[in-house]
Design an enzyme around this catalytic site. Structure first.
Site: not given
Ligand code: 13P
Length: 252
Positions: A9, A11, A95, A97, A167, A173, A212
Site C-alpha cells: 500500500n 499510500k 483502511h 486512514e 490492521e 506507521g 509495521s
Molecule cells: P505500515 O506498514 O507503514 O505500518 O502501514 C501499514 C498499512 O497501513 C498498510 O495498509
C-alpha cells in the site's frame, strides 16, 4: 491450503521516476518467487504506469480507494469501472486512514466493498482497533462490528472473492508491530466469525496482517496458522524491503 498474498500500500507516496525504479526492482526480485501472490496498490495517477510495467508479470496492481457509485456528478471521485479500465485486480477498502481522516462510516465502506466486487475486483477489506480500544479490552467487539456490518450488507458469499486485512491502528506507521501471537489471536477470531456463517468460505479466506510489517518480522508473522500474508505500508516503498517480505511469504 491457502496461498500467501503480499500487498503493498503505497499510500500518498511516489513520483513517476521513483515508481519506475521501485517497480523494476520488485519485478526483478519477484520473478524467481513462486507459490505466493503479490500486488501493489498505487495512487490513482500511477495506475497506467503500474499497468504498463507490471502486465504479464506475477505482480498484480490495484487502488487504495474507490467511489461506491458507477458514475455521476461526484467531483474528484473515481468509479470502479475506471479502475478496471486500468487493469486493477485489488482495491483497498475501509483502511483506517480513510475511516478516520476521511470519515468513512461502515455504511460507506460497505457500499464501496460491494461496488468493487460488482466491477470484478477483489476488495482488501480492512478492520482493526485503536490503541484505546485494545487497552479497554474491546478489540474483538470492534473487529466484529466492522465485519458484521459488511457481512450483513454483502452476505458471506461475497467474502469468497475478497481479502480481509487486520490492521491494528496502533501498529500502522508506528514501528510497533502486533506480536505474532496478538495478530494470530485476532485472525483466528475473524476466521471464527466468518465460520459461523460458512465454514468453507472461512477456511479459504485470505486474512492479511498489516501494521509495521518489516523484513525482520514478516517471517514470524506469516508463520502463524491464520496469517495469510501482509498489507505493507512503509516497507513497500523500498524494493529490497518489499522483496524480503515477499520472500518471507514464500518460505512459510
Ligand atoms: P505500515 O506498514 O507503514 O505500518 O502501514 C501499514 C498499512 O497501513 C498498510 O495498509
Amino acid at each position: 491450503m491457502r496461498r500467501k498474498l503480499v500487498v503493498g500500500n503505497w499510500k500518498m507516496y511516489g513520483r513517476l521516476a521513483s515508481n519506475r525504479v521501485l517497480l523494476e526492482g520488485i519485478l526483478t526480485g519477484v520473478r524467481e518467487l513462486h507459490g505466493a501472490d503479490y500486488a501493489v496498490c498505487v495512487p490513482y495517477p500511477y495506475l497506467a504506469q503500474a499497468q504498463s510495467l507490471l502486465q504479464g508479470s506475477n505482480v498484480a496492481w490495484g487502488a487504495q480507494n474507490v467511489n461506491q457509485h458507477e458514475e455521476g456528478a461526484f467531483t474528484g471521485a473515481v468509479a470502479p469501472g475506471m479502475l478496471t479500465d486500468f487493469g486493477c485486480s485489488y482495491v483497498i477498502i475501509g483502511h483506517s486512514e480513510r475511516r478516520g481522516l476521511f470519515h468513512e462510516s461502515n455504511e460507506i465502506v460497505d457500499a464501496k466493498f460491494i461496488a468493487t466486487l460488482k466491477a470484478g475486483m477483489k476488495p482488501v477489506f480492512c478492520v482493526g482497533e485503536t490503541l484505546a480500544e485494545r487497552e479497554s479490552g474491546i478489540t474483538e467487539q470492534v473487529v466484529a462490528t466492522q465485519l458484521k456490518s459488511v457481512l450483513s450488507y454483502a452476505g458471506v458469499q461475497a467474502l469468497s472473492n475478497a481479502v480481509i486485512a487486520y490492521e491494528p491502528v496502533w501498529a500502522i506507521g508506528t514501528g510497533r508491530t502486533a506480536t505474532p501471537d496478538q495478530a494470530q489471536a485476532v485472525h483466528a477470531y475473524i476466521r471464527g466469525c466468518v465460520a459461523q456463517h460458512d465454514s468453507q468460505i472461512a477456511q479459504s479466506l485470505c486474512i492479511l496482517y498489516g501494521g509495521s510489517v518489516k523484513a525482520n518480522n514478516a517471517a514470524e508473522l506469516f508463520a502463524m496458522p491464520d496469517i495469510d500474508g501482509g498489507l505493507i505500508g512503509g516497507a513497500s516503498l523500498v524494493a529490497d524491503d518489499f522483496l524480503a517480505i515477499c520472500r518471507a511469504g514464500v518460505r512459510t
